[in-house]
Design an enzyme around this catalytic site. Structure first.
Site, PDB file in Angstrom:
ATOM      1  CG  ASP A 112      -5.051  -5.890   2.685  1.00 37.33           C
ATOM      2  OD1 ASP A 112      -5.105  -5.378   1.548  1.00 37.33           O
ATOM      3  OD2 ASP A 112      -5.563  -6.992   2.954  1.00 37.33           O
ATOM      4  CG  HIS A 126      -4.131  -0.984  -0.095  1.00 35.56           C
ATOM      5  ND1 HIS A 126      -4.133  -0.829   1.269  1.00 35.56           N
ATOM      6  CD2 HIS A 126      -4.296  -2.313  -0.317  1.00 35.56           C
ATOM      7  CE1 HIS A 126      -4.302  -2.012   1.849  1.00 35.56           C
ATOM      8  NE2 HIS A 126      -4.395  -2.921   0.908  1.00 35.56           N
ATOM      9  CB  SER A 138      -1.026  -0.019   1.129  1.00 41.30           C
ATOM     10  OG  SER A 138      -0.430  -0.022   2.393  1.00 41.30           O
TER      11      SER A 138
END
Lengths: 187, 279
Positions: free
Chosen positions: A131, A39, A12
């Site tokens: 994540d 992301h 991300s």
């Protein structure tokens, strides 16, 4: 023909620069499929795909629903969709964001763990959330391998650290070493 | 792979087929044609929400407890929708679709898989602003009663309104978005005038027919959850319900490639997955 290995890389915050390094190292003729999850905000007029393609010798594209997973190609998860793989085909989903992310690294990793088990090589790079941690655990349980970027040199250490807290990994590496490792995966 | 996991997978594969068959036979909701990867993810979540550890246990509860079934259906229908999601599509609705709809004296639109209705209200707003809403009737359908309930009430969380307002403008809206709803501290409710040409009803794309003719079918990010065979079935249903030269709108990352209806449509606008039925 089903790939003998599938490489998946998630990131991300800081991912763009990190992906550049990884992609630049992939040689022409690399014969494994590589799936990237970065992301991304939905609805961005994103040129991420084009920008990353410039650093990549292999064709790089965003899969659509039912796009086949083919060796020697790089796939970038599209904004606003989760990406899953089943029987060597991409399936998309608009289920709610996971860890506020859609595309989610966990969703892809979970799916790859089911579909490819020990044939998975999953990598978590710089990122500002958890994540990827659950998905990495699923991949390890399924017999695949997991590598993380060294949190100390990652732009955002949260993601690699979350993976390390959740599961055993096969290596904690600097970004150039990760790039070299991925490039070297084709025998 | 550890042996315990391998056995778990094996059992799961057997149990899920049995569970889906059980639900189909008992209640008529047949999820056997759904795409397995996304379906498994949702079923595992449903299992977790029920606090059970095996699919066999879930099957037992499902067979005997209708409230469990309702929760299960909701878990399998979950998605998140929002106002003017994919502003490009709504811009295209205004720019490419509306001019074609103007040529009809009366327009029927089928919004298949409308979920909680945000996209239906978005479409209605565009049609209203373009001055043709009075000639239109939107048939919004979904599998889930609870989704339809919410959709027909036109309630959206107030905290989403800032995001929705931005999306509305991005899609070409020029009015004050707030003129379309009234609100209290937590919710916004769309004005009932916006609902005047909407019909909400339950419809199961797996097994139900459709006995109307539409100039526009909107089915976005619904068929991604279906396997190829079911997707083909639904495409046949949609094709059969479109009038000649009627239009089909799919989700941004869906296409007609690899479907058996590909040759029956012409792509109207590249990039927004809008197709026109050839005669």
């Amino acid at each position: 023909m089903t790939p003998r290995r599938v490489v998946a890389v998630g990131a991300s915050l800081g991912g763009f620069a990190a992906f550049e390094t990884v992609l630049k190292a992939l040689p022409k003729g690399y014969d494994l499929p590589v799936i990237l999850v970065q992301h991304r905000r939905q609805d961005t007029e994103s040129r991420l795909c084009d920008l990353l393609q410039r650093h990549c010798a292999l064709p790089l594209s965003e899969p659509e629903d039912r796009t086949p997973l083919e060796p020697g190609r790089v796939y970038l998860a599209p904004p606003g969709y989760h990406v899953l793989v089943d029987r060597d085909v991409f399936f998309l989903s608009v289920d709610p964001p996971v860890n506020s992310a859609r595309p989610s690294i966990d969703v892809l990793f979970d799916s790859l763990a089911d579909a490819y088990g020990e044939r998975c090589v999953a990598v978590v790079l710089t990122g500002a959330s958890d994540d990827g941690a659950e998905g990495a655990r699923a991949i390890k349980r399924a017999g695949g391998r997991v590598f993380v970027q060294n949190p100390d040199s990652a732009q955002a250490p949260t993601a690699p650290r979350a993976v390390l807290a959740r599961t055993e990994v096969d290596g904690v590496l600097e970004l150039p070493a990760i790039a070299e490792l991925i490039a070297g995966l084709q025998d | 792979m550890d042996a315990a996991l391998a056995e778990q997978h094996q059992l799961e594969a057997i149990e899920v087929d049995l569970l889906l068959t059980a639900v189909a036979k008992r209640y008529g909701y047949d999820f056997r044609g759904y795409a397995r990867a996304s379906l498994m993810r949702r079923i595992r979540r449903a299992l977790q929400l029920e606090g059970l550890s095996t699919l066999s246990a879930l099957q037992e509860r499902l067979l005997r407890d209708r409230s469990c079934l309702r929760r299960f259906i909701d878990a399998l229908c979950v998605n998140t929708t929002s106002m003017f999601r994919d502003p490009d599509f709504f811009a295209s609705l205004r720019r490419d679709i509306v001019p074609l709809l103007r040529t009809y004296p009366f327009v029927r639109i089928w919004h298949a898989g409308c979920s909680t209705g945000e996209e239906v209200y978005s479409v209605a707003i565009v049609l209203e602003e373009e001055g043709i809403y009075d000639r239109c009737r939107i048939y919004a359908t979904d599998l889930s009663d609870s989704m339809l309930d919410r959709a027909s009430q036109g309630i959206v969380p107030l905290r989403s309104m800032q995001e929705y307002t931005a999306a509305y403008h991005k899609a070409g809206g020029r009015e004050a978005f707030s003129s379309y709803y009234v609100s209290d501290r937590t919710n916004a409710v769309f004005r009932s005038s916006l609902r005047r040409n909407m019909v909400f009803s339950q419809h199961n794309l797996v097994c139900d027919g459709m006995f109307n003719e539409f100039q526009l079918v909107i089915c976005r990010n619904v068929m991604i959850y279906f396997d190829d065979a079911l997707r083909d079935r639904v495409h046949d249903l949609i094709y059969g319900s479109l009038s000649g030269f009627g239009m089909l709108a799919l989700g941004k990352k869906e296409s007609l490639d690899f479907t058996r209806v590909a040759e029956r449509y012409r792509e109207l606008t590249a990039g927004v997955r809008l197709y026109r039925r050839l005669a």
